[in-house]
Write an enzyme that holds these catalytic residues in place. Sequence first.
Site, PDB file in Angstrom:
ATOM      1  N   SER A  55       4.900   4.303  40.402  1.00 35.61           N
ATOM      2  CA  SER A  55       4.992   5.747  40.129  1.00 35.61           C
ATOM      3  C   SER A  55       3.841   6.250  39.256  1.00 35.61           C
ATOM      4  CB  SER A  55       6.360   6.096  39.513  1.00 35.61           C
ATOM      5  OG  SER A  55       7.397   5.809  40.425  1.00 35.61           O
ATOM      6  N   GLU A 114       7.432  -5.563  47.999  1.00 30.59           N
ATOM      7  CA  GLU A 114       7.951  -5.208  49.322  1.00 30.59           C
ATOM      8  C   GLU A 114       7.801  -6.359  50.307  1.00 30.59           C
ATOM      9  OE1 GLU A 114       5.822  -1.502  49.731  1.00 30.59           O
ATOM     10  OE2 GLU A 114       6.992  -0.712  48.062  1.00 30.59           O
ATOM     11  N   HIS A 149       3.276  -8.647  46.836  1.00 29.45           N
ATOM     12  CA  HIS A 149       3.851  -7.319  46.575  1.00 29.45           C
ATOM     13  C   HIS A 149       5.375  -7.422  46.700  1.00 29.45           C
ATOM     14  CE1 HIS A 149       4.826  -3.088  46.858  1.00 29.45           C
ATOM     15  NE2 HIS A 149       3.618  -2.831  46.367  1.00 29.45           N
ATOM     16  N   GLU A 155       3.736  -4.679  38.556  1.00 28.38           N
ATOM     17  CA  GLU A 155       4.470  -3.576  39.166  1.00 28.38           C
ATOM     18  C   GLU A 155       5.971  -3.812  38.991  1.00 28.38           C
ATOM     19  OE1 GLU A 155       2.110  -1.449  42.415  1.00 28.38           O
ATOM     20  OE2 GLU A 155       2.978  -3.189  43.370  1.00 28.38           O
ATOM     21  N   ASN A 158      -2.786   1.674  47.392  1.00 26.78           N
ATOM     22  CA  ASN A 158      -2.062   0.901  48.399  1.00 26.78           C
ATOM     23  C   ASN A 158      -1.359   1.895  49.315  1.00 26.78           C
ATOM     24  OD1 ASN A 158      -0.395  -0.717  49.910  1.00 26.78           O
ATOM     25  ND2 ASN A 158       0.900  -1.391  48.202  1.00 26.78           N
ATOM     26  N   TRP A 159      -1.898   2.035  50.516  1.00 30.86           N
ATOM     27  CA  TRP A 159      -1.349   3.044  51.438  1.00 30.86           C
ATOM     28  C   TRP A 159      -0.028   2.609  52.055  1.00 30.86           C
ATOM     29  CZ3 TRP A 159      -6.171   4.655  54.871  1.00 30.86           C
ATOM     30  CH2 TRP A 159      -7.150   5.208  54.034  1.00 30.86           C
ATOM     31  N   LYS A 160       0.311   1.338  51.934  1.00 30.86           N
ATOM     32  CA  LYS A 160       1.497   0.777  52.593  1.00 30.86           C
ATOM     33  C   LYS A 160       1.421   1.109  54.092  1.00 30.86           C
ATOM     34  CE  LYS A 160       3.756   0.963  48.173  1.00 30.86           C
ATOM     35  NZ  LYS A 160       4.961   1.087  47.383  1.00 30.86           N
ATOM     36  N   GLY A 203       7.991   3.679  43.640  1.00 30.32           N
ATOM     37  CA  GLY A 203       8.528   4.719  44.513  1.00 30.32           C
ATOM     38  C   GLY A 203       9.707   5.476  43.936  1.00 30.32           C
ATOM     39  N   GLY A 215       0.673   3.806  44.767  1.00 37.84           N
ATOM     40  CA  GLY A 215       1.273   3.891  46.104  1.00 37.84           C
ATOM     41  C   GLY A 215       1.265   5.327  46.605  1.00 37.84           C
ATOM     42  N   GLY A 216       2.400   5.995  46.472  1.00 39.36           N
ATOM     43  CA  GLY A 216       2.583   7.346  47.031  1.00 39.36           C
ATOM     44  C   GLY A 216       1.454   8.309  46.685  1.00 39.36           C
TER      45      GLY A 216
HETATM   46  P1  13P Z   1       4.306   4.002  44.006  1.00 43.33           P
HETATM   47  O1  13P Z   1       3.040   4.427  43.307  1.00 43.33           O
HETATM   48  O2  13P Z   1       4.634   4.857  45.207  1.00 43.33           O
HETATM   49  O3  13P Z   1       5.449   3.871  43.048  1.00 43.33           O
HETATM   50  O4  13P Z   1       4.046   2.538  44.613  1.00 43.33           O
HETATM   51  C1  13P Z   1       3.521   1.562  43.800  1.00 43.33           C
HETATM   52  C2  13P Z   1       3.173   0.388  44.623  1.00 43.33           C
HETATM   53  O5  13P Z   1       4.020  -0.299  45.131  1.00 43.33           O
HETATM   54  C3  13P Z   1       1.743   0.095  44.798  1.00 43.33           C
HETATM   55  O6  13P Z   1       1.544  -1.179  45.323  1.00 43.33           O
END
Ligand code: 13P
Length: 278
Positions: A235, A121, A119, A189, A27-29, A195, A256-257
């Site tokens: 993470s 977010e 999600h 999640e 997930n590149w956000k 994050g 994510g990251g």
């Molecule tokens: P991180 O891997 O950066 O913690 O993000 C997870 C995430 O929200 C994937 O959708």
Amino acid sequence: MNERPQQIPEVREPLPQVERAPLIAGNWKMNLDHLQAIAFVQKLSWGLKDVGHNYGEVEVAVFPPFTDLRSVQTLLAADKLSLSLGAQDVSPHESGAYTGDVSARMLAKLDVRYVLVGHSERRGGHGESPELVGEKARAAHAAGLVPVICVGETADDLEQHGAAAIPLAQLESALATLPSDAEFVVAYEPVWAIGSGQAATADQAEEVARALRESLRDLRGDDRAAATRILYGGSVSSQNVAGFLRQPNVDGALVGGASLKVDEFTRIVQFRKHVTAG
Ligand code: 13P
């Protein structure tokens, strides 16, 4: 929030044995423009080719921002790449006066296979209700997409209700409007792990994944519960991914990251090669 007490699953017959191909999803956000996306996907596919990655054994998906989807789709088609394409959000509506929204049909036209719904977010940052998450999942399915239903508890929820209660309630609510034959993926999640560099432990992820699968038995029956992939996210890195994937009820990762670093994501995809690590 449709809360209910944490469930302790009763002892039941084991589920039918079904092979669930692991899914590693990035997930590149809100990162990487369309030019960066092309360069990234090219590099990722070359890296995976170099290590002889078998996409049939471990599915790999990227979830770029909307503005990148057409470019990535064109690249995947031109180079016949086996990466799956996902979107990060979808409108609950089919079409019409919904400024800023993108419909599931538009995504399907771009060969998008998956779409994230719920999600944290979006639930948190955009105030998306459990009902709206369910509507988005329904709209995605209606257009032939596979919704990836994201669930997870905040640190406060964890303290007040334990780990599984909120994810279970969120899953039940998201499935309420989804037709009973719909395919979907669940992504657990924990919000406190996203994050933060503080991933859940593999045992914590397994405990909630198992509770989610038990709940799927009630909500969708044993066959769907056995076939549905449950991902862990929060993470995830090349250091901890193997520990999660070793768990019987964890069938992949939503990254994510670490999905923005091509070498790191390539290592995560190859979790089987370091399955003895971590
Ligand atoms: P991180 O891997 O950066 O913690 O993000 C997870 C995430 O929200 C994937 O959708």
